[in-house]
Design a protein around this motif. Sequence first.
Motif, mmCIF file in Angstrom:
data_model
loop_
_atom_site.group_PDB
_atom_site.id
_atom_site.type_symbol
_atom_site.label_atom_id
_atom_site.label_comp_id
_atom_site.label_asym_id
_atom_site.label_seq_id
_atom_site.Cartn_x
_atom_site.Cartn_y
_atom_site.Cartn_z
ATOM 1 N N ALA A 33 64.708 -19.689 72.018
ATOM 2 C CA ALA A 33 66.068 -19.407 72.487
ATOM 3 C C ALA A 33 66.735 -20.703 72.925
ATOM 4 N N TYR A 34 68.054 -20.744 72.808
ATOM 5 C CA TYR A 34 68.910 -21.796 73.352
ATOM 6 C C TYR A 34 68.516 -23.219 72.927
ATOM 7 N N PRO A 35 68.354 -23.495 71.631
ATOM 8 C CA PRO A 35 68.105 -24.891 71.233
ATOM 9 C C PRO A 35 69.320 -25.762 71.536
ATOM 10 N N THR A 36 69.056 -26.989 71.993
ATOM 11 C CA THR A 36 70.122 -27.891 72.392
ATOM 12 C C THR A 36 69.829 -29.301 71.893
ATOM 13 N N ALA A 37 70.821 -29.936 71.264
ATOM 14 C CA ALA A 37 70.712 -31.342 70.875
ATOM 15 C C ALA A 37 70.999 -32.207 72.095
ATOM 16 N N LEU A 38 70.125 -33.172 72.374
ATOM 17 C CA LEU A 38 70.232 -33.990 73.575
ATOM 18 C C LEU A 38 70.902 -35.328 73.291
ATOM 19 N N ALA A 39 71.310 -35.997 74.373
ATOM 20 C CA ALA A 39 72.036 -37.265 74.242
ATOM 21 C C ALA A 39 71.182 -38.363 73.629
ATOM 22 N N ASN A 40 69.848 -38.259 73.765
ATOM 23 C CA ASN A 40 68.963 -39.292 73.218
ATOM 24 C C ASN A 40 68.388 -38.883 71.866
ATOM 25 N N ASN A 41 69.084 -37.972 71.174
ATOM 26 C CA ASN A 41 68.697 -37.481 69.845
ATOM 27 C C ASN A 41 67.477 -36.569 69.860
ATOM 28 N N GLY A 42 67.035 -36.154 71.035
ATOM 29 C CA GLY A 42 65.962 -35.183 71.121
ATOM 30 C C GLY A 42 66.494 -33.761 71.006
ATOM 31 N N ILE A 43 65.572 -32.798 71.007
ATOM 32 C CA ILE A 43 65.901 -31.382 70.942
ATOM 33 C C ILE A 43 65.166 -30.672 72.072
ATOM 34 N N ALA A 44 65.885 -29.844 72.821
ATOM 35 C CA ALA A 44 65.264 -29.017 73.850
ATOM 36 C C ALA A 44 65.426 -27.553 73.473
ATOM 37 N N PHE A 45 64.487 -26.711 73.914
ATOM 38 C CA PHE A 45 64.574 -25.281 73.618
ATOM 39 C C PHE A 45 63.661 -24.502 74.553
ATOM 40 N N LEU A 46 64.027 -23.246 74.775
ATOM 41 C CA LEU A 46 63.142 -22.321 75.464
ATOM 42 C C LEU A 46 62.258 -21.638 74.433
ATOM 43 N N ALA A 47 61.037 -21.327 74.824
ATOM 44 C CA ALA A 47 60.123 -20.662 73.896
ATOM 45 C C ALA A 47 59.220 -19.690 74.639
ATOM 46 N N TYR A 48 58.838 -18.646 73.937
ATOM 47 C CA TYR A 48 57.879 -17.653 74.406
ATOM 48 C C TYR A 48 56.591 -17.903 73.642
ATOM 49 N N THR A 49 55.476 -18.059 74.356
ATOM 50 C CA THR A 49 54.226 -18.469 73.728
ATOM 51 C C THR A 49 53.214 -17.327 73.679
ATOM 52 N N SER A 50 52.088 -17.597 73.038
ATOM 53 C CA SER A 50 51.084 -16.563 72.789
ATOM 54 C C SER A 50 50.390 -16.070 74.048
ATOM 55 N N ASN A 51 50.554 -16.746 75.168
ATOM 56 C CA ASN A 51 50.028 -16.228 76.436
ATOM 57 C C ASN A 51 51.070 -15.395 77.186
ATOM 58 N N GLN A 52 52.148 -15.021 76.460
ATOM 59 C CA GLN A 52 53.204 -14.153 76.974
ATOM 60 C C GLN A 52 53.942 -14.778 78.152
ATOM 61 N N GLN A 53 54.161 -16.072 78.071
ATOM 62 C CA GLN A 53 54.911 -16.779 79.100
ATOM 63 C C GLN A 53 55.996 -17.642 78.455
ATOM 64 N N THR A 54 57.057 -17.917 79.236
ATOM 65 C CA THR A 54 58.147 -18.736 78.742
ATOM 66 C C THR A 54 57.994 -20.180 79.224
ATOM 67 N N GLY A 55 58.639 -21.075 78.513
ATOM 68 C CA GLY A 55 58.623 -22.474 78.906
ATOM 69 C C GLY A 55 59.808 -23.208 78.301
ATOM 70 N N LEU A 56 60.117 -24.347 78.888
ATOM 71 C CA LEU A 56 61.149 -25.243 78.363
ATOM 72 C C LEU A 56 60.447 -26.434 77.740
ATOM 73 N N TYR A 57 60.797 -26.722 76.496
ATOM 74 C CA TYR A 57 60.116 -27.769 75.740
ATOM 75 C C TYR A 57 61.133 -28.758 75.180
ATOM 76 N N LYS A 58 60.631 -29.951 74.867
ATOM 77 C CA LYS A 58 61.491 -30.988 74.304
ATOM 78 C C LYS A 58 60.735 -31.730 73.217
#
Length: 230
Positions: A33-58
Motif C-alpha cells: 500500500a501507498y508506494p511513494t517516490a522519495l527525494a533521493n530517488n528511493g521508494i518507500a511503501f507499506l507492506a503486509y508480510t507472511s507473519n501477518q504484520q505490517t511494516g514500512l520499507y524503503k
Amino acid sequence: GGVYLYAAADGITPVATFNMQLPKSTLHFKSFAYPTALANNGIAFLAYTSNQQTGLYKKNSPGTIVPLVQAGAPMPNDIKKKMTNITDYSFSRDVTHPNQFVFTAQGQDKTVGLFWVKNETHVQMIANQNTQIPGDSVGFFTGFNGLSFDAKTNRTAFIGHGILGQADIFIYANGRIFEVAGQETLIPGGIGHFQSFRNPNLSGDIMVFEATGRFNQQGVFLYTTTGNIY
C-alpha cells in the motif's frame, strides 16, 4: 501484485513483488500500500508480510529493501507496548533531509501514536492517545491519518480523530499542535461549516486540502501559516 518503478530510461522495473523474500529474513511480502517516490530517488511503501504484520520499507536506487518500522517493535513512546499496525507515513520532498519521515502506529491496549523519525536513533512523539485535542474540539486524539511532512520547516500536517467523531486538520510546528480547520470552521466563500477533510499537502508556509461541507459542497482550499483559508 507488487510495487513497480517507471523510469524513462529503464521502463517499468519491480521494486517488491508478492512472495518476495525480505533480505536477511524468512518473511515474504503478501500485499502492498501507498508506494511513494522519495527525494533521493528511493521508494518507500507499506507492506503486509507472511507473519501477518505490517511494516514500512524503503528501497534505495540502487540498493536492497530495508525495514524502517515494523509491527511487533515497541511503541516509541511506550516500550512496554508493542506496535500492532503501521497505518500511514510521509517523507519530506526536501532533498537535504531525504531520510526523515513521520508515521502513525497502533499499539497494544488501544494505544495510537504519531511519530517523527529524525534519524535511525532519534524518534520523537508528536501526539498520542493522551494528547488533548487543541482548538474547538474536546477530548483526546484517537487516531491520525492524512500525513504531510515538510522537513525543511519541521512541520507536519495531519487529520486528527477524536472520541466524539471529530476528524479535523492540524499542523505540528515548533513543538506544539494547532488546529487549521474543524467541523465548526466556516467555509470561506461558501455556506455553512466544513464536515470532513482529505489529503492535506503541506509545503513551506502553505497547505492545500480537500474538504466537504455539511450540505455536501466539495472543494480544494488553500491555508497559509498566517492563519487564513482561501
